[in-house]
Design a protein around this motif. Structure first.
Motif, short mmCIF file in Angstrom:
data_model
loop_
_atom_site.label_atom_id
_atom_site.label_comp_id
_atom_site.label_asym_id
_atom_site.label_seq_id
_atom_site.Cartn_x
_atom_site.Cartn_y
_atom_site.Cartn_z
N TYR A 2 42.90 36.77 51.03
CA TYR A 2 43.51 38.08 51.11
C TYR A 2 42.47 39.08 51.58
CZ TYR A 2 47.11 41.44 49.79
OH TYR A 2 48.09 42.39 49.82
N PRO A 89 50.50 38.50 46.26
CA PRO A 89 51.40 37.35 46.46
C PRO A 89 50.75 36.01 46.12
CG PRO A 89 50.51 38.01 48.55
CD PRO A 89 49.95 38.98 47.54
N TYR A 90 50.08 35.96 44.98
CA TYR A 90 49.41 34.73 44.56
C TYR A 90 49.82 34.43 43.13
CZ TYR A 90 46.48 35.22 48.67
OH TYR A 90 46.03 35.33 49.97
N GLU A 91 49.88 33.16 42.80
CA GLU A 91 50.27 32.75 41.46
C GLU A 91 49.47 31.51 41.06
OE1 GLU A 91 54.54 32.78 40.30
OE2 GLU A 91 54.21 30.64 39.93
N LYS A 104 50.13 36.09 37.55
CA LYS A 104 49.94 36.81 38.81
C LYS A 104 48.90 37.91 38.60
CE LYS A 104 53.92 36.00 41.73
NZ LYS A 104 54.81 36.64 42.72
#
Length: 557
Positions: A2, A89-91, A104
């Protein structure tokens, strides 16, 4: 990867259970979180390649409400993270109690005056698909029972490392700000083939308290209940303790650099944890953040560049004394007006004003000044004083709550003689008004239980005179009668606790009555000299710029 990372991928990961960066974001409870926030601010000013990791705390710590008797009640402090940060938008997942808990991260970017940015990741489990209990893990700072706390620390340590990996971070050092994040070292063990020496090379551990209860400890039963599917029991026992999981011991065993937060705290830590080598880096505060607008104008005019080079405050003598005094009077007026509007108080601008604000708990002795009311009234006869208090007691700290009620009782008992006010819901905004607006900053913890303390450093940045027990940072900052005054004997004096207490009380009342009050009312030039000394000899050194230079050269490189 990112785009928050920048070209270097961020080499230093700073983990803290709480971080205070914005007064509208209740992601801190007190000193530990405020220090973490100041650390991030200074790192941005200095352009350090740092990324911070913490928990979101959607319901905050708590909102304190006090009734007319001083009885504290706690209320949720709901806030909307989307107003301040962006959901990434990462998990990642962390297995807790045999369940995969999704995590998150919200991104908050702190931007410095130099336009450098530090990304701060606020981890969140309140996600669709998580079990109801698991969604609440990141709701309340220091809330719940021991299981809740361990779940939080699993999310912070294990989930934090995994989130950094998912972002593509290239981390050379993991800095654990207190033991709450120590489980990151276990995750690093797993990722490094159980090679402890490799993990130690990457880990830095800072301990912040000499109080036994301040070091998180979990029974092995709870550990295995929550972590059984994550790590083998022998690893926990080997690095975290044979009979229980001690998060400080875990951090100590898996870090090559370990430090306390003052020279005296290093000595106490060595005694608490024999066999480990401790360094010391004394805490500081972020100068620009904790200087009132009235003093900022002065410093900007006479000491250009001070905000990013706080060591320039050593030149405070270039500012005319009358302008120093006028800036203080403006800050004091702002505080007194605020107190009178919030409390049933009748404070005035000319009375010597003493401030006491910090977490309310027994070892900090918030009612110490009321130990002998006859002596206190005699002090007031020498020259009128007024007292302003603030601070929250932890919801489960019954004695802390009792102290708040007692201060309210003293305020009623002394009404008409000594004006006393208690400000509810102490936060960064109230702290700013107090550390810049009082004349004397009082601190009287029971020795040797103050690890460092930073509120007095903030006061000194605004020319406020420190009056404190010789513990924590004040051992290093106090030059008697020059930078402020000590309460009681030096640490090396060995006497029974009750005798020490008597000596401290005598010092407290005598120095107020015979030294500080006469100087304040009758020798204003000497008082302003004390104020200048506070800025010149304390503020120039006890700041997070100096602190972070030390961490870089001694711990990170």
């Amino acid at each position: 990867m990112y785009n928050i990372l920048g070209p270097n991928g961020r080499k230093i990961a700073y983990f803290s259970m709480e971080i205070g960066l914005n007064n509208e974001m209740p992601t801190y409870s007190g000193g530990l979180g405020i220090l973490a926030g100041d650390t991030i601010r200074a790192s941005a000013d200095l352009g350090l390649p740092l990324i911070a990791v913490t928990l979101l705390n959607k319901k905050g710590y708590f909102m304190q409400r006090l009734d007319s008797e001083g009885r504290q009640t706690e209320h949720h402090q709901d806030w909307s993270p989307e107003d301040y940060m962006e959901l990434l938008p990462y998990e990642v997942t962390v297995k807790i109690q045999k369940r995969d808990v999704k995590v998150k991260a919200w991104l908050y970017e702190h931007r410095s005056l130099t336009e450098e940015k530090i990304p701060v990741l606020f981890l969140d489990t309140d996600l669709e698909g998580n079990f109801s209990d698991d969604r609440q893990i990141t709701h309340s700072l220091y809330g719940g029972d021991r299981r809740y706390r361990l779940k939080q620390e699993m999310v912070l340590g294990i989930g934090g490392v995994r989130m950094l990996n998912s972002l593509g971070c290239s981390i050379s050092k993991y800095h654990m700000n207190e033991g709450h994040s120590s489980l990151l070292a276990i995750e690093l063990l797993r990722q490094n083939g159980m090679n402890a020496e490799r993990v130690k090379d990457h880990c830095v551990f800072t301990t912040h308290t000499p109080i036994k209860s301040g070091h998180d400890v979990f029974s092995h039963d709870i550990v295995m209940e929550l972590m059984e599917d994550y790590v083998d029991f022998e690893t926990i026992k080997k690095y975290g303790g044979e009979y229980e999981l001690n998060m400080t011991v875990l951090g100590l065993n898996l870090s090559n650099y370990v430090n306390g937060v003052a020279k005296r705290h290093r000595e106490i830590s060595q005694e608490m944890f024999p066999g480990y080598k401790f360094s010391s880096i004394t805490n500081g505060v972020h100068s620009y953040t904790w200087v009132s607008s009235h003093f900022r104008k002065l410093y900007d005019q006479y000491l250009p560049g001070w905000a990013n080079e706080p060591e320039l405050l050593v030149r405070v003598r270039s500012i005319p004394d009358n302008e120093i005094w006028d800036a203080h009077k403006s800050a004091k007026k702002e505080l007194i007006d605020f107190v009178n509007s919030k409390c049933d108080a009748n404070m005035d601008y000319d009375t010597l004003t003493i401030g006491f604000a910090r977490r309310v708990t027994e070892y900090k002795r918030p009612t110490f000044i009321f130990s002998d009311l006859k002596r206190l009234k005699k002090v007031n006869d020498a020259g009128k004083i007024q007292l302003i208090f603030a601070g929250k007691a932890h919801p489960r700290d019954t004695m802390g709550k009792v102290f708040i009620e007692r201060i309210h009782q003293y305020a009623k008992e002394l009404k008409g003689e000594i004006e006393i006010a208690y400000l509810e819901n102490y936060d960064m905004g109230i702290a700013m008004k107090m550390v810049s607006g009082v004349d004397i900053w009082l601190n009287n913890p029971q020795k040797p239980l103050e690890a460092s303390g930073t509120s007095g450093m903030k006061a000194a940045h605004n020319g406020v005179v420190n009056f404190s027990v010789l513990d924590g940072w004040w051992i290093e900052g106090c030059v008697e009668g020059v930078t402020g005054y000590a309460i009681g004997p030096k640490p090396e004096v060995e006497k029974p606790p009750e005798q020490i207490r008597i000596m401290e009380l005598d010092d407290l009342y005598n120095k107020l009555e015979y030294i500080m009050i006469p100087m304040y009312y009758n020798r204003k030039d000497e008082w302003i000299n004390l104020m200048n000394n506070s800025i010149e000899m304390i503020a120039y050194y006890f700041n997070t710029h100096r602190m972070m230079h030390r961490y870089v050269t001694e711990a990170y490189l």
